[in-house]
Motif scaffolding. Structure first.
Motif, PDB file in Angstrom:
ATOM      1  N   LEU A 135       0.819  -1.201   0.000  1.00 17.92           N
ATOM      2  CA  LEU A 135       0.000   0.000   0.000  1.00 17.92           C
ATOM      3  C   LEU A 135       0.855   1.255   0.000  1.00 17.92           C
ATOM      4  CD1 LEU A 135      -2.857  -0.983   2.486  1.00 17.92           C
ATOM      5  CD2 LEU A 135      -2.995  -0.765   0.012  1.00 17.92           C
ATOM      6  N   ASP A 136       1.964   1.201   0.730  1.00 12.56           N
ATOM      7  CA  ASP A 136       2.868   2.356   0.724  1.00 12.56           C
ATOM      8  C   ASP A 136       3.442   2.585  -0.667  1.00 12.56           C
ATOM      9  OD1 ASP A 136       2.383   2.673   3.409  1.00 12.56           O
ATOM     10  OD2 ASP A 136       4.183   1.601   4.062  1.00 12.56           O
ATOM     11  N   ARG A 137       3.830   1.477  -1.337  1.00  7.13           N
ATOM     12  CA  ARG A 137       4.345   1.609  -2.693  1.00  7.13           C
ATOM     13  C   ARG A 137       3.277   2.148  -3.641  1.00  7.13           C
ATOM     14  NH1 ARG A 137       7.574  -4.188  -3.279  1.00  7.13           N
ATOM     15  NH2 ARG A 137       9.253  -3.715  -1.769  1.00  7.13           N
ATOM     16  N   LEU A 138       2.050   1.587  -3.506  1.00  4.91           N
ATOM     17  CA  LEU A 138       0.963   2.079  -4.347  1.00  4.91           C
ATOM     18  C   LEU A 138       0.664   3.539  -4.052  1.00  4.91           C
ATOM     19  CD1 LEU A 138      -1.521  -0.954  -4.309  1.00  4.91           C
ATOM     20  CD2 LEU A 138      -0.040  -0.227  -6.176  1.00  4.91           C
ATOM     21  N   SER A 139       0.694   3.881  -2.773  1.00  2.00           N
ATOM     22  CA  SER A 139       0.454   5.274  -2.405  1.00  2.00           C
ATOM     23  C   SER A 139       1.540   6.181  -2.980  1.00  2.00           C
ATOM     24  CB  SER A 139       0.400   5.393  -0.883  1.00  2.00           C
ATOM     25  OG  SER A 139       0.206   6.724  -0.493  1.00  2.00           O
ATOM     26  N   ALA A 140       2.790   5.699  -2.915  1.00  2.00           N
ATOM     27  CA  ALA A 140       3.880   6.497  -3.480  1.00  2.00           C
ATOM     28  C   ALA A 140       3.700   6.651  -4.996  1.00  2.00           C
ATOM     29  CB  ALA A 140       5.217   5.837  -3.168  1.00  2.00           C
ATOM     30  N   ARG A 141       3.340   5.525  -5.665  1.00  2.00           N
ATOM     31  CA  ARG A 141       3.109   5.604  -7.105  1.00  2.00           C
ATOM     32  C   ARG A 141       1.937   6.520  -7.421  1.00  2.00           C
ATOM     33  NH1 ARG A 141       2.810  -0.315  -9.577  1.00  2.00           N
ATOM     34  NH2 ARG A 141       2.488   0.966 -11.437  1.00  2.00           N
ATOM     35  N   LEU A 142       0.875   6.409  -6.591  1.00  2.00           N
ATOM     36  CA  LEU A 142      -0.280   7.273  -6.794  1.00  2.00           C
ATOM     37  C   LEU A 142       0.102   8.735  -6.616  1.00  2.00           C
ATOM     38  CD1 LEU A 142      -3.303   7.473  -7.317  1.00  2.00           C
ATOM     39  CD2 LEU A 142      -3.681   7.231  -4.861  1.00  2.00           C
ATOM     40  N   ASN A 143       0.918   8.986  -5.602  1.00  2.00           N
ATOM     41  CA  ASN A 143       1.378  10.363  -5.403  1.00  2.00           C
ATOM     42  C   ASN A 143       2.214  10.837  -6.590  1.00  2.00           C
ATOM     43  OD1 ASN A 143       0.117  10.509  -2.892  1.00  2.00           O
ATOM     44  ND2 ASN A 143       1.911   9.729  -1.807  1.00  2.00           N
ATOM     45  N   ASP A 144       3.071   9.924  -7.092  1.00  2.00           N
ATOM     46  CA  ASP A 144       3.865  10.288  -8.268  1.00  2.00           C
ATOM     47  C   ASP A 144       2.968  10.563  -9.468  1.00  2.00           C
ATOM     48  OD1 ASP A 144       6.142   9.979  -6.758  1.00  2.00           O
ATOM     49  OD2 ASP A 144       6.549   7.931  -7.447  1.00  2.00           O
TER      50      ASP A 144
END
Length: 353
Positions: A135-144
């Motif tokens: 989820l953190d990775r997805l959140s980071a990708r989403l933020n990107d």
């Protein structure tokens, strides 16, 4: 009277006295020993009514009863109670042992359940950690992506703004340019056709742009001036050319050019089977309505002219050739014909060119 009653009562109370009448005539031999010599009549009567032997037996019985009640009965009760208590204690011990086993089993079960829960909790923590990482990775990708989208949106906004500014600027320039062209009164002069046709039904026309100011962009304005040829309006030339400062426009006209509409004339002596080929018939047509001035473009004229013979209609000839003599430019068509064979006896046979 009293002595007689006493003896009778004594006999009734003691069966031993009734068996033998040795003492019926007087008191028992132990009477003088037990009774005092100077006892009264009432004492003598009591003594005779309850002799010592009877009292001794009764006392012994009472003593036995007392001993039984005091010692033996409590001892038996104690023994019975001990036996019962021992049985109850054994049953209680068995019950306690059974409960202990049940508690041990329950404790083992609880330990297993607890171990299972601990393992499940550990695995769940691992999965939660993995999911959290994902989820953190997805959140980071989403933020990107969001930042990229915002940046892209900003770029699009700026580009659209730039386009709008450019469009407005271009529209303004076009309005000013149109006003200048209208003020200048641009038009085409000396519209003339070329002598040679370009191809079947087509001819090129050429004209000069007039009233062009010296400071005007002639090549740019050339594409904006319309012309009418044979009643057909052309909004822009096909080609613009600058010759020594003079602007010329060229148009390709494909309507109302009868002098460019050539055709093929097929005669009987030009119809024959193809030599050495089975089931093939050749038709040769002479290109007609073809003028001397069109010779520079004879190939284009021949290759674009429709070819029709009998029931066959073709958009163009299969090939074009220059034949000597009166034939000149000819178009050739080959079609299927079952009457043509290798052993054909026809006299009209041509070699394949």
């Amino acid at each position: 009277m009293y002595a007689h009653r006493s003896a009778r009562d004594h006999t009734e109370r003691d069966p031993l006295l009734s068996q033998d009448n040795r003492y019926a005539s007087g008191p028992p031999p132990y009477a003088p020993l037990l009774a005092p010599a100077n006892t009264s009549e009432a004492q003598e009567h009591a003594y005779e009514s309850d002799p010592p032997k009877t009292r001794t037996g009764r006392t012994f019985i009472y003593t036995l009863i007392v001993i039984f009640l005091v010692f033996i009965l409590p001892l038996g009760a104690s023994f019975l109670g001990y036996s019962l208590g021992t049985d109850n204690l054994e049953a209680e011990r068995q019950g306690i042992a059974r409960r202990d086993r049940e508690l041990d089993d329950r404790e083992n079960h609880l330990n297993q359940v607890n171990a299972t829960l601990i393992e499940d909790n550990r695995l769940w923590n691992i999965r939660r950690s993995n999911e959290q990482t994902r989820l953190d990775r997805l959140s980071a990708r989403l933020n990107d992506w969001e930042r990229s989208l915002n940046q892209e949106s900003e770029n699009i906004r700026l580009e659209r703004k730039h386009w709008n500014e450019e469009r407005e600027k271009k529209e303004e320039e076009e309005r000013q340019d149109k006003a200048k062209r209208e003020k200048a009164g641009l038009h085409w002069i000396d519209l003339e056709p070329e002598e040679a046709c370009l191809s079947y039904g087509k001819r090129k026309y050429r004209a000069q742009l007039s009233h062009l100011p010296s400071d005007a962009p002639g090549m740019t304005w050339c594409w904006t001036v319309p012309v009418t040829i044979h009643g057909v309006d052309y909004s822009t030339p096909d080609r613009c050319e600058n010759l020594n400062g003079e602007i010329y426009g060229e148009w390709t006209v494909a309507q109302n050019e009868p002098s460019c509409q050539t055709y093929f004339d097929i005669q009987d002596h030009e119809e024959t089977c193809v030599h050495g080929v089975t089931n093939r018939r050749r038709f040769v047509g002479k290109l007609e309505n073809f003028h001397e001035k069109d010779w520079p473009n004879w190939s284009e004229m021949c290759e674009t002219t429709p070819f029709s013979v009998h029931q066959w209609n073709f958009e163009r000839a299969h090939r074009c050739e220059l034949w000597p003599g009166a034939m000149g430019a000819v178009g050739i068509i080959e079609v299927y014909d079952g009457t043509c064979g290798l052993g054909s006896s026809e006299s009209k046979v041509l070699e394949i060119a």
